[in-house]
Motif scaffolding. Structure first.
Motif, PDB file in Angstrom:
ATOM      1  N   THR A 158       0.863  -1.175   0.000  1.00 40.97           N
ATOM      2  CA  THR A 158       0.000   0.000   0.000  1.00 40.97           C
ATOM      3  C   THR A 158       0.901   1.228   0.000  1.00 40.97           C
ATOM      4  N   ASP A 159       0.695   2.108  -0.983  1.00 40.22           N
ATOM      5  CA  ASP A 159       1.438   3.362  -1.090  1.00 40.22           C
ATOM      6  C   ASP A 159       0.504   4.513  -0.748  1.00 40.22           C
ATOM      7  N   LEU A 160       1.010   5.481  -0.003  1.00 39.19           N
ATOM      8  CA  LEU A 160       0.227   6.646   0.398  1.00 39.19           C
ATOM      9  C   LEU A 160       0.998   7.908   0.030  1.00 39.19           C
ATOM     10  N   ASP A 161       0.384   8.753  -0.803  1.00 35.88           N
ATOM     11  CA  ASP A 161       0.943  10.049  -1.189  1.00 35.88           C
ATOM     12  C   ASP A 161       0.028  11.130  -0.626  1.00 35.88           C
ATOM     13  N   THR A 162       0.600  12.129   0.028  1.00 32.35           N
ATOM     14  CA  THR A 162      -0.195  13.180   0.652  1.00 32.35           C
ATOM     15  C   THR A 162       0.407  14.550   0.354  1.00 32.35           C
ATOM     16  N   VAL A 163      -0.481  15.509   0.051  1.00 31.01           N
ATOM     17  CA  VAL A 163      -0.096  16.907  -0.126  1.00 31.01           C
ATOM     18  C   VAL A 163      -0.976  17.733   0.802  1.00 31.01           C
ATOM     19  N   SER A 164      -0.365  18.556   1.646  1.00 29.91           N
ATOM     20  CA  SER A 164      -1.116  19.408   2.568  1.00 29.91           C
ATOM     21  C   SER A 164      -0.711  20.859   2.382  1.00 29.91           C
ATOM     22  N   LEU A 165      -1.700  21.722   2.404  1.00 30.66           N
ATOM     23  CA  LEU A 165      -1.462  23.161   2.386  1.00 30.66           C
ATOM     24  C   LEU A 165      -2.047  23.722   3.676  1.00 30.66           C
ATOM     25  N   THR A 166      -1.188  24.333   4.497  1.00 27.44           N
ATOM     26  CA  THR A 166      -1.595  24.830   5.814  1.00 27.44           C
ATOM     27  C   THR A 166      -1.479  26.349   5.852  1.00 27.44           C
ATOM     28  N   TYR A 167      -2.503  26.975   6.424  1.00 25.93           N
ATOM     29  CA  TYR A 167      -2.464  28.411   6.674  1.00 25.93           C
ATOM     30  C   TYR A 167      -2.644  28.645   8.168  1.00 25.93           C
ATOM     31  N   LYS A 168      -1.632  29.227   8.801  1.00 23.56           N
ATOM     32  CA  LYS A 168      -1.702  29.547  10.229  1.00 23.56           C
ATOM     33  C   LYS A 168      -2.229  30.973  10.365  1.00 23.56           C
ATOM     34  N   MET A 169      -3.476  31.072  10.809  1.00 23.31           N
ATOM     35  CA  MET A 169      -4.123  32.374  10.909  1.00 23.31           C
ATOM     36  C   MET A 169      -3.562  33.191  12.071  1.00 23.31           C
ATOM     37  N   ASN A 170      -3.378  32.528  13.220  1.00 24.09           N
ATOM     38  CA  ASN A 170      -2.766  33.161  14.390  1.00 24.09           C
ATOM     39  C   ASN A 170      -2.197  32.045  15.264  1.00 24.09           C
TER      40      ASN A 170
END
Length: 104
Positions: free
Chosen positions: A47-59
Motif C-alpha cells: 500500500t502506497d500513500l501520497d499526501t499533499v497538505s497546504l496549511t495556513y496559520k491564521m494566528n
C-alpha cells in the motif's frame, strides 16, 4: 519521506501580515509485506500513500489545513479480490480533507 516548504518565507511575506503562515507539506509512505505472508493474512502486498497538505496559520490559536491523499493498494492474489464488481489486483482511492486546527 516528508518535505515541508515554508511558502511565506520563500516568497518573502511580511511576518506581521496576513500571508505569513503558509506551509506546503509533501509526504510519501509505503507498507510492504512478503507475498507468501500476505496470502495467509489479509491478502494485501503493498500500500502506497501520497499526501499533499497546504496549511495556513491564521494566528497562534487557529490553523486551516487542506489535505489531499492518494492511496494505491496491491493484492497478493491472481485473480485479485472482488472490488467494484470485478476481480482486481490493484485499487486506488483519493481522499480530500479540509478543516481547522485549534491549539490551546
Amino acid at each position: 519521506t516528508e518535505l515541508s516548504f515554508p511558502l511565506s518565507r520563500i516568497f518573502h511575506a511580511d511576518p506581521e501580515g496576513h500571508n505569513a503562515g503558509w506551509v506546503l507539506h509533501l509526504q510519501y509512505g509505503t507498507d510492504r509485506a512478503n507475498a507468501s505472508d500476505a496470502r495467509h493474512g489479509n491478502g494485501l502486498v503493498r500500500t502506497d500513500l501520497d499526501t499533499v497538505s497546504l496549511t495556513y496559520k491564521m494566528n497562534n490559536w487557529v490553523s486551516f489545513v487542506n489535505e489531499t491523499s492518494y492511496i494505491d493498494t496491491h493484492t497478493a492474489s491472481k485473480p485479485g479480490v472482488l472490488f467494484a464488481g470485478s476481480d482486481r489486483t490493484q485499487a486506488h482511492d483519493w481522499r480530500q480533507e479540509f478543516g481547522p486546527i485549534f491549539t490551546f
